[in-house]
Design an enzyme around this catalytic site. Structure first.
Site, PDB file in Angstrom:
ATOM      1  N   CYS A 280      88.420 -54.083  23.270  1.00  0.00           N
ATOM      2  CA  CYS A 280      89.397 -55.165  23.215  1.00  0.00           C
ATOM      3  C   CYS A 280      90.714 -54.660  22.642  1.00  0.00           C
ATOM      4  O   CYS A 280      91.731 -55.321  22.771  1.00  0.00           O
ATOM      5  CB  CYS A 280      88.870 -56.310  22.375  1.00  0.00           C
ATOM      6  SG  CYS A 280      88.755 -55.883  20.646  1.00  0.00           S
TER       7      CYS A 280
ATOM      8  N   SER B 228      84.634 -62.701  25.921  1.00  0.00           N
ATOM      9  CA  SER B 228      85.710 -63.033  26.865  1.00  0.00           C
ATOM     10  C   SER B 228      86.326 -64.410  26.558  1.00  0.00           C
ATOM     11  O   SER B 228      85.731 -65.224  25.846  1.00  0.00           O
ATOM     12  CB  SER B 228      85.134 -63.066  28.281  1.00  0.00           C
ATOM     13  OG  SER B 228      84.191 -64.114  28.362  1.00  0.00           O
TER      14      SER B 228
ATOM     15  N   GLU C 171      93.099 -59.134  32.143  1.00  0.00           N
ATOM     16  CA  GLU C 171      92.529 -58.058  31.312  1.00  0.00           C
ATOM     17  C   GLU C 171      91.639 -57.230  32.242  1.00  0.00           C
ATOM     18  O   GLU C 171      90.650 -57.738  32.782  1.00  0.00           O
ATOM     19  CB  GLU C 171      91.684 -58.662  30.176  1.00  0.00           C
ATOM     20  CG  GLU C 171      91.057 -57.595  29.294  1.00  0.00           C
ATOM     21  CD  GLU C 171      90.117 -58.168  28.228  1.00  0.00           C
ATOM     22  OE1 GLU C 171      89.427 -59.179  28.495  1.00  0.00           O
ATOM     23  OE2 GLU C 171      90.064 -57.596  27.129  1.00  0.00           O
TER      24      GLU C 171
HETATM   25  P1  NAD Z   1      81.232 -62.198  27.543  1.00  0.00           P
HETATM   26  O1  NAD Z   1      82.091 -63.347  27.154  1.00  0.00           O
HETATM   27  O2  NAD Z   1      80.802 -62.074  28.946  1.00  0.00           O
HETATM   28  O3  NAD Z   1      79.895 -62.212  26.644  1.00  0.00           O
HETATM   29  C1  NAD Z   1      79.947 -62.398  25.248  1.00  0.00           C
HETATM   30  C2  NAD Z   1      78.770 -63.258  24.812  1.00  0.00           C
HETATM   31  O4  NAD Z   1      78.914 -64.573  25.344  1.00  0.00           O
HETATM   32  C3  NAD Z   1      77.440 -62.742  25.304  1.00  0.00           C
HETATM   33  O5  NAD Z   1      76.504 -62.829  24.252  1.00  0.00           O
HETATM   34  C4  NAD Z   1      77.101 -63.648  26.468  1.00  0.00           C
HETATM   35  O6  NAD Z   1      75.711 -63.884  26.576  1.00  0.00           O
HETATM   36  C5  NAD Z   1      77.820 -64.926  26.161  1.00  0.00           C
HETATM   37  N1  NAD Z   1      78.392 -65.554  27.366  1.00  0.00           N
HETATM   38  C6  NAD Z   1      78.919 -64.937  28.446  1.00  0.00           C
HETATM   39  N2  NAD Z   1      79.414 -65.829  29.326  1.00  0.00           N
HETATM   40  C7  NAD Z   1      79.198 -67.042  28.796  1.00  0.00           C
HETATM   41  C8  NAD Z   1      79.498 -68.367  29.219  1.00  0.00           C
HETATM   42  N3  NAD Z   1      80.124 -68.621  30.374  1.00  0.00           N
HETATM   43  N4  NAD Z   1      79.135 -69.385  28.425  1.00  0.00           N
HETATM   44  C9  NAD Z   1      78.532 -69.149  27.259  1.00  0.00           C
HETATM   45  N5  NAD Z   1      78.224 -67.904  26.815  1.00  0.00           N
HETATM   46  C10 NAD Z   1      78.554 -66.867  27.552  1.00  0.00           C
HETATM   47  O7  NAD Z   1      81.995 -60.878  27.057  1.00  0.00           O
HETATM   48  P2  NAD Z   1      81.585 -59.367  27.346  1.00  0.00           P
HETATM   49  O8  NAD Z   1      81.841 -59.057  28.785  1.00  0.00           O
HETATM   50  O9  NAD Z   1      80.256 -59.079  26.784  1.00  0.00           O
HETATM   51  O10 NAD Z   1      82.667 -58.597  26.431  1.00  0.00           O
HETATM   52  C11 NAD Z   1      83.937 -58.218  26.891  1.00  0.00           C
HETATM   53  C12 NAD Z   1      85.012 -59.173  26.425  1.00  0.00           C
HETATM   54  O11 NAD Z   1      84.976 -59.272  25.013  1.00  0.00           O
HETATM   55  C13 NAD Z   1      86.419 -58.689  26.754  1.00  0.00           C
HETATM   56  O12 NAD Z   1      87.191 -59.776  27.162  1.00  0.00           O
HETATM   57  C14 NAD Z   1      86.936 -58.145  25.435  1.00  0.00           C
HETATM   58  O13 NAD Z   1      88.335 -58.133  25.285  1.00  0.00           O
HETATM   59  C15 NAD Z   1      86.287 -59.083  24.480  1.00  0.00           C
HETATM   60  N6  NAD Z   1      86.201 -58.506  23.145  1.00  0.00           N
HETATM   61  C16 NAD Z   1      87.033 -59.010  22.186  1.00  0.00           C
HETATM   62  C17 NAD Z   1      87.019 -58.460  20.920  1.00  0.00           C
HETATM   63  C18 NAD Z   1      87.926 -58.993  19.850  1.00  0.00           C
HETATM   64  O14 NAD Z   1      87.658 -58.749  18.678  1.00  0.00           O
HETATM   65  N7  NAD Z   1      88.986 -59.713  20.202  1.00  0.00           N
HETATM   66  C19 NAD Z   1      86.154 -57.407  20.619  1.00  0.00           C
HETATM   67  C20 NAD Z   1      85.312 -56.935  21.630  1.00  0.00           C
HETATM   68  C21 NAD Z   1      85.339 -57.496  22.890  1.00  0.00           C
END
Ligand code: NAD
Length: 519
Positions: free
Chosen positions: A304, A249, A404
């Site tokens: 995504c 995210s 999103e």
């Molecule tokens: P997320 O950001 O919640 O988690 C991703 C990773 O970051 C996890 O390993 C988590 O432990 C860590 N994390 C979560 N919150 C954090 C914080 N506040 N501080 C530090 N680390 C943190 O994302 P998600 O819900 O697992 O995935 C969905 C998101 O990912 C959507 O926004 C989607 O669009 C995006 N995404 C982007 C792509 C791309 O290539 N652009 C691909 C897949 C998913």
């Protein structure tokens, strides 16, 4: 179904040596070639999104465990980076075969922990496998450059070399593909790798780690830790880690980009999206409606690159009733049930958030053409299901357009011209992906040249590039300057050494010091 799930958990857990002393299996850490039980007192539950049953637990690794993992990466780096490129290539050739042989097993694990349908989970593995297959071309990908005779008797050449310990932080929505964008490319270049999978879906990364070990990766070349913020901060701060690949995210991605960069690391950060599909009146109607429905609701919209926003240009708005009927026909069910098209969302919180965003659309003046709230799935009443939902008459200032949604919700806007559609898209802060549906080449060309989005499909709804190209999301969807996989991925995980050498014949030896800058 419950029996199959329990057998599967036990089988997979057995493979990973998970512990059965508690009522649910625990996920191990992978440190220095061993699957070890964490000594932490802090554990997170892993849920099956179709039932909300707890199917496992994942540790928040302790500081000592994380230090042991990164130390293991550091120790392994010297010999791994000196291992011949042909030997590293052979390991990844064996690895791609092991992944191929185990696609079904990996897909079952994905469906269990993430919820997507089995067929879609196989696609998740397959798209990651393609990256591993591409990594097997490392002997060509890592070639440097040479220029002979830049002056008399002098040649210049470059080596592409690994940078050290690298780390990956992955999201929940592609438990196989996204970790496979990370460690195989990093490692085949000669780096060692610390992986932190999403705490919600760690099982697939554990299986992939075991397979890489079986393929011959030496102890310490890949370490896997688990956790949330503390693990992320550890990765951003540890001086031995030279580069971080993040996908997830915007809130996490911006934070990691800043904290990692401030500590002198390379960071590539792929983040959120709002992808628009533009429907021109000259498009092939049948094709377009099917593509749109699949790309909006596949994986329950948790991609995504999901086409979560449609802009109908001119008369194409008359196709809306057919779009609604086609969407209504999708079958919402647990991902392991035959015929399921749309699985559950990852958590009850995600379901609630998506339903709130639908409601915000209603309150701000959008029209609900199809409402997936309150969908009932027989036998899975506790699952996080939302059915396909379509909101029309959406305006760019509405919350459901600005956020999103990351759920099975298609928001529909209308435009009178292609120019108006392009202007809407270019004002949106995200730049991950977009698609245009048209039969007119000039329209397609104008669109691809004028739209400010990093990945564009022409009659292709989800234009995720194959690994010989790179994943080139842009603007608010990306931080960093070097993208994932493809040529850019190799660049991200390597540094260049440039050698200029002069070998003169003996009679041409320099006879006096030259104190001016050589020209
Ligand atoms: P997320 O950001 O919640 O988690 C991703 C990773 O970051 C996890 O390993 C988590 O432990 C860590 N994390 C979560 N919150 C954090 C914080 N506040 N501080 C530090 N680390 C943190 O994302 P998600 O819900 O697992 O995935 C969905 C998101 O990912 C959507 O926004 C989607 O669009 C995006 N995404 C982007 C792509 C791309 O290539 N652009 C691909 C897949 C998913």
């Amino acid at each position: 179904a419950a029996l199959i799930r329990s057998v599967l958990i036990k089988k997979v857990a057995h493979q990973l040596g998970r512990c059965y002393s508690s009522s649910v299996p625990t996920t191990k850490l992978f440190i220095d070639g061993k699957f070890v039980e964490s000594s932490t007192s802090e554990w997170l539950d892993i849920h099956n999104p179709a039932t909300n049953e707890v199917v496992g637990r994942v540790p928040k690794a302790t500081q000592e465990e994380m230090l042991a993992a990164v130390d293991s990466c550091s120790r392994a780096f010297h010999s791994w980076s000196e291992t011949s490129i042909l030997s590293r290539q052979q390991i990844f050739l064996r690895y791609q075969q092991l992944i191929k042989d185990n696609i079904k097993e990996l897909a079952k694990m994905i469906t269990l922990e993430q919820g997507k349908t089995l067929a879609d989970a196989e696609g998740d593995v397959f798209r990651g496998l393609q990256v591993v297959e591409h990594a097997c071309s490392i002997t060509s990908l890592m070639l440097g450059e040479t220029l002979p005779s830049i002056t008399k008797d002098m040649d210049t050449y470059t080596y592409r070399l690994p940078i050290g310990v690298c780390a990956g932080i992955a999201p929940f929505n592609f438990p196989a593909m996204i970790p496979l964008w990370m460690f195989p490319i990093g490692m085949v270049c000669g780096n060692t790798y610390l992986m932190k999978p999403s705490e919600r879906v760690p099982g697939c990364t554990m299986l992939l780690g075991k397979m890489l070990q079986d393929a011959g990766a030496p102890d310490g070349t890949l370490n896997i830790i688990h956790g949330q913020h503390a693990a992320v901060n550890f990765i951003c701060d540890h001086p031995a880690i030279k580069a971080i690949s993040f996908v997830g995210s915007n809130s996490a991605g911006e934070y990691i980009y800043e904290r990692g960069s401030k500590n002198g690391k390379r960071v590539q950060s792929n983040m959120g999206a709002k992808n628009h599909g533009v429907v021109m009146p000259d498009a092939n109607k049948e094709n377009t409606i099917n593509q749109l429905v699949g790309a909006a609701f596949g994986a329950a919209g948790q991609r995504c690159m999901a086409l979560s926003t449609a802009i109908f240009v001119g008369e194409s708005r008359n196709w809306l009733p057919e779009l609604v009927e086609r969407s209504r026909s999708l079958r919402v069910n647990a991902g392991d049930q035959p015929g399921a098209d749309v699985g559950p969302l990852i958590s009850p919180q995600a379901k609630e958030r998506v339903e709130c965003l639908i409601q915000s659309g209603v309150e701000e003046g959008a029209k609900v053409l199809l409402d997936g709230r309150n969908v009932k799935v027989k036998g899975y009443e506790n699952g996080n299901f939302v059915g396909p939902t379509i909101l029309s008459k959406v305006m760019p200032n509405m919350t459901c357009y600005k956020e999103e949604i990351f759920g099975p919700v298609l928001v529909v806007l209308e435009a009178d011209s292609l120019d108006e559609a392009i202007s809407i898209i270019n004002q949106n802060p995200y730049g991950n992906g977009t698609a245009i549906f048209t039969t007119n080449g000039a329209t397609a060309r104008k669109y691809t040249h004028e739209v400010d989005v990093g990945q564009i499909g022409v009659n292709v709804p989800i234009p995720v590039p194959l690994p010989m190209f790179s994943f080139t999301g842009s603007r608010g969807s990306f931080r960093g300057d070097t993208n994932f996989y493809g040529k850019q991925g190799i660049q991200f995980y390597t540094q260049i050494k440039t050698v200029t050498s002069q070998w003169k014949a003996e009679d041409a030896t320099v006879t006096s010091p030259a104190v001016t800058m050589p020209t």
